[in-house]
Design a protein around this motif. Structure first.
Motif, PDB file in Angstrom:
ATOM      1  N   GLY A  65     -15.529  50.816 -53.437  1.00 60.35           N
ATOM      2  CA  GLY A  65     -15.193  51.944 -52.591  1.00 60.35           C
ATOM      3  C   GLY A  65     -14.442  51.582 -51.340  1.00 60.35           C
ATOM      4  N   ASP A  66     -14.770  52.272 -50.259  1.00 56.16           N
ATOM      5  CA  ASP A  66     -14.042  52.187 -48.995  1.00 56.16           C
ATOM      6  C   ASP A  66     -14.139  50.793 -48.380  1.00 56.16           C
ATOM      7  OD1 ASP A  66     -12.501  53.165 -46.958  1.00 56.16           O
ATOM      8  OD2 ASP A  66     -14.126  54.217 -45.925  1.00 56.16           O
ATOM      9  N   PRO A  86     -11.600  39.897 -51.054  1.00 59.72           N
ATOM     10  CA  PRO A  86     -10.468  39.586 -50.196  1.00 59.72           C
ATOM     11  C   PRO A  86      -9.576  40.781 -49.864  1.00 59.72           C
ATOM     12  CG  PRO A  86      -9.954  38.953 -52.429  1.00 59.72           C
ATOM     13  CD  PRO A  86     -11.372  39.465 -52.446  1.00 59.72           C
ATOM     14  N   THR A  87     -10.195  41.883 -49.419  1.00 61.25           N
ATOM     15  CA  THR A  87      -9.430  43.043 -48.967  1.00 61.25           C
ATOM     16  C   THR A  87     -10.325  43.951 -48.149  1.00 61.25           C
ATOM     17  OG1 THR A  87      -8.001  44.881 -49.648  1.00 61.25           O
ATOM     18  CG2 THR A  87      -9.943  44.478 -50.984  1.00 61.25           C
ATOM     19  N   ARG A  88      -9.689  44.782 -47.312  1.00 60.62           N
ATOM     20  CA  ARG A  88     -10.398  45.842 -46.604  1.00 60.62           C
ATOM     21  C   ARG A  88      -9.829  47.199 -46.959  1.00 60.62           C
ATOM     22  NH1 ARG A  88     -11.248  43.154 -40.514  1.00 60.62           N
ATOM     23  NH2 ARG A  88     -12.383  41.312 -41.274  1.00 60.62           N
ATOM     24  N   GLN A  89      -9.044  47.235 -48.013  1.00 58.67           N
ATOM     25  CA  GLN A  89      -8.454  48.486 -48.473  1.00 58.67           C
ATOM     26  C   GLN A  89      -9.440  49.256 -49.347  1.00 58.67           C
ATOM     27  OE1 GLN A  89      -5.547  49.791 -47.585  1.00 58.67           O
ATOM     28  NE2 GLN A  89      -5.112  48.037 -46.268  1.00 58.67           N
ATOM     29  N   LEU A  90      -9.218  50.566 -49.459  1.00 62.56           N
ATOM     30  CA  LEU A  90     -10.011  51.403 -50.352  1.00 62.56           C
ATOM     31  C   LEU A  90      -9.793  50.963 -51.790  1.00 62.56           C
ATOM     32  CD1 LEU A  90     -11.718  54.051 -50.864  1.00 62.56           C
ATOM     33  CD2 LEU A  90      -9.522  55.181 -51.209  1.00 62.56           C
ATOM     34  N   LEU A  91     -10.868  50.726 -52.509  1.00 62.74           N
ATOM     35  CA  LEU A  91     -10.812  50.402 -53.921  1.00 62.74           C
ATOM     36  C   LEU A  91     -11.151  51.656 -54.721  1.00 62.74           C
ATOM     37  CD1 LEU A  91     -12.544  46.909 -53.812  1.00 62.74           C
ATOM     38  CD2 LEU A  91     -10.088  47.416 -53.899  1.00 62.74           C
ATOM     39  N   THR A  92     -10.347  51.940 -55.728  1.00 59.47           N
ATOM     40  CA  THR A  92     -10.417  53.236 -56.401  1.00 59.47           C
ATOM     41  C   THR A  92     -11.024  53.201 -57.791  1.00 59.47           C
ATOM     42  OG1 THR A  92      -8.149  52.874 -57.152  1.00 59.47           O
ATOM     43  CG2 THR A  92      -8.450  54.166 -55.126  1.00 59.47           C
ATOM     44  N   ALA A  93     -11.063  52.035 -58.441  1.00 55.29           N
ATOM     45  CA  ALA A  93     -11.600  51.970 -59.802  1.00 55.29           C
ATOM     46  C   ALA A  93     -12.009  50.549 -60.130  1.00 55.29           C
ATOM     47  CB  ALA A  93     -10.568  52.464 -60.813  1.00 55.29           C
ATOM     48  N   HIS A 107      -5.737  50.494 -52.920  1.00 54.33           N
ATOM     49  CA  HIS A 107      -4.556  50.721 -52.095  1.00 54.33           C
ATOM     50  C   HIS A 107      -3.753  49.437 -51.922  1.00 54.33           C
ATOM     51  CE1 HIS A 107      -5.386  54.853 -50.161  1.00 54.33           C
ATOM     52  NE2 HIS A 107      -6.036  54.763 -51.308  1.00 54.33           N
ATOM     53  N   ASP A 108      -2.503  49.622 -51.473  1.00 57.15           N
ATOM     54  CA  ASP A 108      -1.534  48.528 -51.405  1.00 57.15           C
ATOM     55  C   ASP A 108      -1.276  47.941 -52.782  1.00 57.15           C
ATOM     56  OD1 ASP A 108      -1.084  48.793 -48.728  1.00 57.15           O
ATOM     57  OD2 ASP A 108      -2.402  47.164 -48.110  1.00 57.15           O
TER      58      ASP A 108
END
Length: 340
Positions: A65-66, A86-93, A107-108
């Motif tokens: 998630g977020d 290794p990210t702080r972006q929203l993960l969608t699936a 995202h990205d």
């Protein structure tokens, strides 16, 4: 306004619409990314933050998630551990091929992978300049997989994710409709749904794709194959739920009734339970269950009315639900919070 978000909760929580996304640049490999890696921030409240999808890695549960949050549970959702991501972006699936190998998108245009059941993750791909999200991911086998996303994005790997190629030109999608979900249909092939009722199918493992005439012109947020050959369900805005038994050649609209009339809450995600029944979830705390392969559905709206974005089955006829408010444990009808 073109909206790429699969569920209204994402739009409300993040205040993002497709009109605000700027498609710049070309696809780049992770090694070429200029930005230094930032890892998701550890938080004791991560299991109560916005979560978008859930999957099984064998008996383990994994949710995303977020803020790049990925959590896993080895006790049927009673307790959760936060993965190093290794990210702080929203993960969608998120999708798992087996108990070890899995992938997540967000995202990205980020693609993450794990080989230890979701405990640790590495970044396989991203496109920082494009500023457009990937929305779903599906692997046919350990080497061959696809990811779909905004502006008609269709990515393919044939080496387990070491390299990803943009193959969106295989789709007859001149207006670059956002692609929201991809699934595999038993004894048939791959199926994609997206913006403005767009549908595409492939019977040759994604080598070629054919557009499918949709009976609905609104956005479809999800699609799932059932236990029966060539049978699938597509669902989206305003409670629209469509069923096909011939891999999309024809469709039958499934109407779900509430005390006030037909269901009008957006539907976001679905899962196939071990007994062959289907569960679909969405806004307004909606939990739909079918025991006849999607021909009819019973409806339960949870008392909290929180928007639900993902669902996965647990043991003893229970559900893991995710969305607003994070993780929720419930009976398979959606009722009565199950206390750890």
């Amino acid at each position: 306004m073109r909206e790429w978000l699969r569920v209204d909760v994402r739009r409300a929580a993040l205040a993002l619409t497709a009109s605000a996304l700027v498609a710049l640049g070309t696809w780049t490999n992770t090694a070429q990314a200029a930005a230094a890696t930032e890892y998701s921030v550890e938080s004791a409240k991560a299991s109560r933050s916005l979560l978008i999808d859930a999957a099984h890695a064998g008996p383990r549960l994994v949710v995303v998630g977020d803020r790049g949050h990925i959590l896993f549970s080895d006790d049927q959702g009673k307790t959760w551990s936060q993965a190093r991501v290794p990210t702080r972006q929203l993960l969608t699936a998120v999708f798992f091929l087996d108990d070890k190998r899995g992938w997540a998108v967000g995202h990205d245009a980020q693609l993450l992978a794990t080989t230890d059941g979701g405990a640790t993750w590495n970044k396989q791909f991203e496109d920082l300049a494009r500023e457009a999200p990937l929305l779903d991911v599906r692997f046919i086998d350990a080497q061959h997989g696809f990811a779909v996303g905004a502006y008609g994005a269709l990515l393919e790997t044939t080496d387990g994710g070491q390299h990803w190629q943009d193959v969106g030109e295989r789709l007859d999608n001149p207006e670059q409709m956002h692609l929201n979900a991809i699934t595999q249909v038993k004894d048939a092939g791959l199926f994609i749904v997206g913006e403005q009722g767009s549908m595409f199918r492939s019977s040759d493992d994604g080598l070629t794709w054919t557009p499918v005439q949709s009976p609905y012109e609104g956005s479809l947020f999800g699609v799932i194959g059932t236990a029966q050959p060539r049978t699938l369900l597509a669902f989206g805005l305003r409670g629209n739920l469509l069923r096909s038994t011939d891999f999309g050649d024809s469709w039958h609209a499934i109407e779900v009734q509430t005390p006030r009339g037909p269901l009008e809450f957006g539907l976001a995600n679905a899962t196939l339970l071990g007994d062959g029944s289907l569960v679909v979830v969405g806004n307004g705390g909606s939990v739909l269950r079918s025991r006849d392969d999607g021909q009819t559905f019973s409806l339960y709206n949870r008392a909290d009315r929180l928007a639900l974005a993902g669902v996965s089955g647990l043991s003893n006829d229970r559900l893991l639900l995710v969305g607003q408010g994070g993780v929720h444990l419930a009976s398979a009808e959606g009722a009565d919070e199950v206390q750890p």
